[in-house]
Design a protein around this motif. Structure first.
Motif, short mmCIF file in Angstrom:
data_model
loop_
_atom_site.label_atom_id
_atom_site.label_comp_id
_atom_site.label_asym_id
_atom_site.label_seq_id
_atom_site.Cartn_x
_atom_site.Cartn_y
_atom_site.Cartn_z
N UNK A 1 0.82 -1.21 0.00
CA UNK A 1 0.00 0.00 0.00
C UNK A 1 0.85 1.26 0.00
N UNK A 2 0.37 2.29 -0.72
CA UNK A 2 1.03 3.59 -0.71
C UNK A 2 0.07 4.69 -0.28
N UNK B 1 -2.28 1.23 -11.06
CA UNK B 1 -2.23 2.69 -11.15
C UNK B 1 -1.76 3.34 -9.86
N UNK B 2 -2.00 2.69 -8.72
CA UNK B 2 -1.63 3.30 -7.44
C UNK B 2 -0.18 3.04 -7.06
N UNK B 3 0.48 2.11 -7.74
CA UNK B 3 1.88 1.78 -7.40
C UNK B 3 2.81 2.80 -8.02
N UNK C 1 15.60 -0.03 -5.28
CA UNK C 1 14.21 0.34 -5.04
C UNK C 1 14.10 1.73 -4.44
N UNK C 2 13.17 2.52 -4.96
CA UNK C 2 12.86 3.83 -4.40
C UNK C 2 11.35 4.01 -4.33
N UNK C 3 10.89 4.65 -3.26
CA UNK C 3 9.46 4.87 -3.10
C UNK C 3 9.05 4.78 -1.64
N UNK C 4 7.76 4.95 -1.40
CA UNK C 4 7.23 4.95 -0.04
C UNK C 4 6.08 3.97 0.08
N UNK C 5 6.04 3.23 1.17
CA UNK C 5 4.95 2.30 1.47
C UNK C 5 4.37 2.64 2.84
N UNK D 1 3.14 -1.04 13.26
CA UNK D 1 2.94 -0.55 11.89
C UNK D 1 3.90 0.60 11.64
N UNK D 2 4.31 0.75 10.38
CA UNK D 2 5.31 1.78 10.07
C UNK D 2 5.14 2.29 8.65
N UNK D 3 5.76 3.43 8.42
CA UNK D 3 5.92 3.99 7.08
C UNK D 3 7.35 3.68 6.65
N UNK D 4 7.50 3.05 5.48
CA UNK D 4 8.82 2.71 4.97
C UNK D 4 9.15 3.57 3.76
N UNK D 5 10.30 4.21 3.80
CA UNK D 5 10.77 5.02 2.68
C UNK D 5 12.04 4.36 2.12
N UNK D 6 11.98 3.98 0.85
CA UNK D 6 13.12 3.32 0.20
C UNK D 6 13.85 4.33 -0.68
N UNK D 7 15.16 4.37 -0.54
CA UNK D 7 15.98 5.28 -1.33
C UNK D 7 17.22 4.53 -1.81
N UNK D 8 17.04 3.82 -2.92
CA UNK D 8 18.14 3.04 -3.47
C UNK D 8 18.42 1.76 -2.72
N UNK D 9 17.39 1.18 -2.11
CA UNK D 9 17.56 -0.08 -1.37
C UNK D 9 17.69 -1.24 -2.36
N UNK D 10 18.59 -2.18 -2.06
CA UNK D 10 18.78 -3.35 -2.92
C UNK D 10 17.51 -4.20 -2.93
#
Length: 371
Positions: free
Chosen positions: A127-128, A136-138, A147-151, A199-208
């Motif tokens: 989920x984002x 469409x939501x991804x 990987x980059x993005x927020x979940x 529960x958490x918000x995960x932010x990916x910034x160049x994660x393998x």
């Protein structure tokens, strides 16, 4: 066709109940609830791993017990009944199932033995934001294995070591395995109605990111994982719903009003009867789902949707009516009723809201009738 547990499965269920009654009373659940710094019960997690439950459905060649999914359903019911404050669902129903379903031999050998041993905690990050997950939501993306993005929200995301992440590469969603401790990941703890489940918000910034399954098949694989998880979560919900009925009945038989037990009043009888009916309906659907899951039957998508819908309704209704049956003390902190209400809401959302599953059920039935 027999949809009941076998004698061996009933024995496993009975032993699981004895273990959890001795090691996971609600006082232990409250310790996690009351301590903001405590996301789960680490000692209980280790005990559960020692029991072999984490590897119940994992094949023996990968360090599991190889018992099968029906046995895992029996364990899940008892975990739901006890409100166990551990990341069992995220690790076993989502991560382990995803790896067993779509993982390569190398991925299975690397992760499944660690899951069975309790060395890995899993999470499902799809989920984002509000609303159902669609192509469409991804917005999260993978480029060059990064990987980059927020979940948000990610159940158990604050404590997980590994996550199954839905992200796009080349415009099509795929599933990826991400080691959350390897760098490129920022976590933010979220406040929820049930603090006994993190529960958490995960932010990916160049994660393998290591792709799980074929490229571009992320949504199809996710649906299969969710079908499996829905059945297992349904058993947790059935366990919780049954405990709510037991609590309400016990209180109604001991509480007196105007010289009579409140259980003798018609309004209370109706509440208990309605709880019982919903619980039995949920259980019948959950058993059907367990059969479909264990045999990998083509009916699994329909059975999983029905189990998910009925169990979510039964647990929510039971937790609500348990509070009402307890009357003026029902909503107080000292009474355990609110613990079950919290968990009922958490479980009803963790794999998608009931309305999403209702739409899936209708879609599956339409497809089956058109075939």
């Amino acid at each position: 066709m027999n949809f009941d547990f076998s004698d061996d499965q009933k024995f496993l269920k009975s032993e699981a109940r004895k273990f959890l009654e001795a090691n996971c009373p609600t006082s232990r659940v409250r310790k996690v609830l009351d301590d903001d710094a405590k996301a789960y019960d680490e000692a209980l997690w280790k005990q559960v791993a020692e029991q072999g439950w984490l590897g119940a459905a994992i094949p023996e060649e990968y360090g599991g017990l190889g018992l099968g999914h029906v046995e895992l359903c029996a364990i899940a019911e008892e975990l739901g009944r006890s409100l166990a404050p551990i990341p069992f669902a995220s690790t076993v129903y989502f991560l382990a199932e995803a790896v067993m379903l779509a993982g390569s031999e190398e991925q299975k050998k690397a992760l499944l033995p660690k899951i069975a041993a309790g060395e890995v905690i899993g999470a499902l990050a799809t989920s984002e934001g509000p609303g159902p997950v669609t192509a469409a939501t991804v917005q999260a993306g993978v480029s060059g294995g990064k990987l980059s993005g927020t979940k948000i929200p990610v159940t158990d995301g604050d404590i997980a070591t590994h996550a199954v992440v839905l992200a796009k590469e080349g415009g099509k969603p795929s599933l990826y395995l991400v080691d959350l401790n390897a760098g490129g990941v920022t976590r933010e703890t979220l406040k929820t109605l049930d603090p006994t489940r993190d529960a958490a918000k995960l932010v990916f910034d160049g994660a393998a990111a290591d792709r799980l399954g074929p490229a571009g098949e992320g949504l199809a694989l996710l649906e299969q994982v969710l079908d499996r998880a829905a059945v297992l979560i349904a058993f947790e919900q059935c366990g919780g719903a049954d405990r709510c009925l037991e609590m309400a009945k016990a209180y109604a038989l001991e509480r007196y009003a105007f010289g009579r037990t409140i259980a003798s009043y018609q309004a209370i009888k109706h509440k208990l009867a309605d709880m019982y009916v919903k619980n039995e309906l949920a259980r019948s659907n959950a058993y059907y789902g367990a059969w479909a899951l264990n045999t990998n039957a083509p009916e699994l998508p329909v059975a999983a949707s029905a189990a998910r819908i009925a169990a979510s309704e039964a647990f929510w209704f039971g937790s609500k009516e348990n509070i009402q049956t307890h009357g003026g003390i029902g909503f107080t902190w000292e009474v355990d009723a609110h613990l079950y209400y919290r968990r009922s809401r958490q479980l009803s959302l963790v794999a998608g809201a009931p309305r999403v599953w209702k739409e899936r059920l209708v879609s599956q039935l339409e497809r089956r009738n058109a075939a």
